[in-house]
Motif scaffolding. Sequence first.
Motif, PDB file in Angstrom:
ATOM      1  N   TYR A 128       0.856  -1.185   0.000  1.00 57.28           N
ATOM      2  CA  TYR A 128       0.000   0.000   0.000  1.00 57.28           C
ATOM      3  C   TYR A 128       0.892   1.235   0.000  1.00 57.28           C
ATOM      4  O   TYR A 128       2.086   1.144   0.263  1.00 57.28           O
ATOM      5  N   ALA A 129       0.313   2.368  -0.309  1.00 58.86           N
ATOM      6  CA  ALA A 129       1.051   3.628  -0.311  1.00 58.86           C
ATOM      7  C   ALA A 129       0.493   4.504   0.807  1.00 58.86           C
ATOM      8  O   ALA A 129      -0.707   4.527   1.039  1.00 58.86           O
ATOM      9  N   THR A 130       1.367   5.209   1.483  1.00 62.39           N
ATOM     10  CA  THR A 130       0.952   6.144   2.518  1.00 62.39           C
ATOM     11  C   THR A 130       1.145   7.546   1.982  1.00 62.39           C
ATOM     12  O   THR A 130       2.234   7.892   1.509  1.00 62.39           O
ATOM     13  N   TYR A 131       0.082   8.337   2.023  1.00 62.39           N
ATOM     14  CA  TYR A 131       0.113   9.693   1.479  1.00 62.39           C
ATOM     15  C   TYR A 131      -0.180  10.716   2.567  1.00 62.39           C
ATOM     16  O   TYR A 131      -0.864  10.417   3.543  1.00 62.39           O
ATOM     17  N   ILE A 132       0.305  11.925   2.331  1.00 61.88           N
ATOM     18  CA  ILE A 132      -0.178  13.080   3.072  1.00 61.88           C
ATOM     19  C   ILE A 132      -0.888  13.950   2.051  1.00 61.88           C
ATOM     20  O   ILE A 132      -0.476  14.030   0.893  1.00 61.88           O
ATOM     21  N   GLY A 133      -1.953  14.565   2.461  1.00 66.63           N
ATOM     22  CA  GLY A 133      -2.689  15.464   1.585  1.00 66.63           C
ATOM     23  C   GLY A 133      -2.549  16.881   2.107  1.00 66.63           C
ATOM     24  O   GLY A 133      -2.556  17.116   3.315  1.00 66.63           O
ATOM     25  N   CYS A 134      -2.375  17.816   1.204  1.00 63.01           N
ATOM     26  CA  CYS A 134      -2.309  19.217   1.620  1.00 63.01           C
ATOM     27  C   CYS A 134      -2.948  20.085   0.544  1.00 63.01           C
ATOM     28  O   CYS A 134      -3.137  19.661  -0.592  1.00 63.01           O
ATOM     29  N   TRP A 135      -3.315  21.279   0.940  1.00 66.02           N
ATOM     30  CA  TRP A 135      -3.859  22.218  -0.026  1.00 66.02           C
ATOM     31  C   TRP A 135      -2.778  22.542  -1.035  1.00 66.02           C
ATOM     32  O   TRP A 135      -1.609  22.710  -0.686  1.00 66.02           O
TER      33      TRP A 135
END
Length: 184
Positions: A55-62
Amino acid sequence: MKLESDNKRAASNLSGQRVFGRCLCGAVELEIDFPAFWAWHDHSAASRRAHGAAYATYIGCWRKHARLAKGRRSISRFEDATTESTRSFCSRCGTPLLYERKRSPHMVNIPRALFTGRTGREPRYHVAIEELQDWAYTGNRLVPLKGHPGIVWERPKSRRRPRDVDDLEFLDRHVPSVRARIVR
């Protein structure tokens, strides 16, 4: 990719801190304002294949809080018409850099592994959990592998073989006294 460049700084967030990330070879460097908006583990087949991992771990940001600090020319893009998403990679080393979705035009998702420091969010969410692979590590107890420093493994559960008639016949032929104790 519509990230701000160094000379076009976006208004920073309240903390004023920045977190820096980079690809494997260092050709591309990114920075985001701290803290990131959210973080999650993506179990979808597309992310699994793009990262070559369970799986991939992401961070989301504006988008306005993410900037490309270096390496715009080293970025290659792949547009997936099926999922209406775009994935960006370093053209030199192949590191996944960005994951953008058409339905979220103001957000940009960046692999958490690009950042060595804290991003301000822990990945507490799981996307596409129904696609979790049976071979993925799910937190089972690991123990050191004897003779191999730095390697741990998941010890298999011991399985006791049920005794069947053939085993008893074997005991009867070779060790009669054991057969007598088992039958009692």
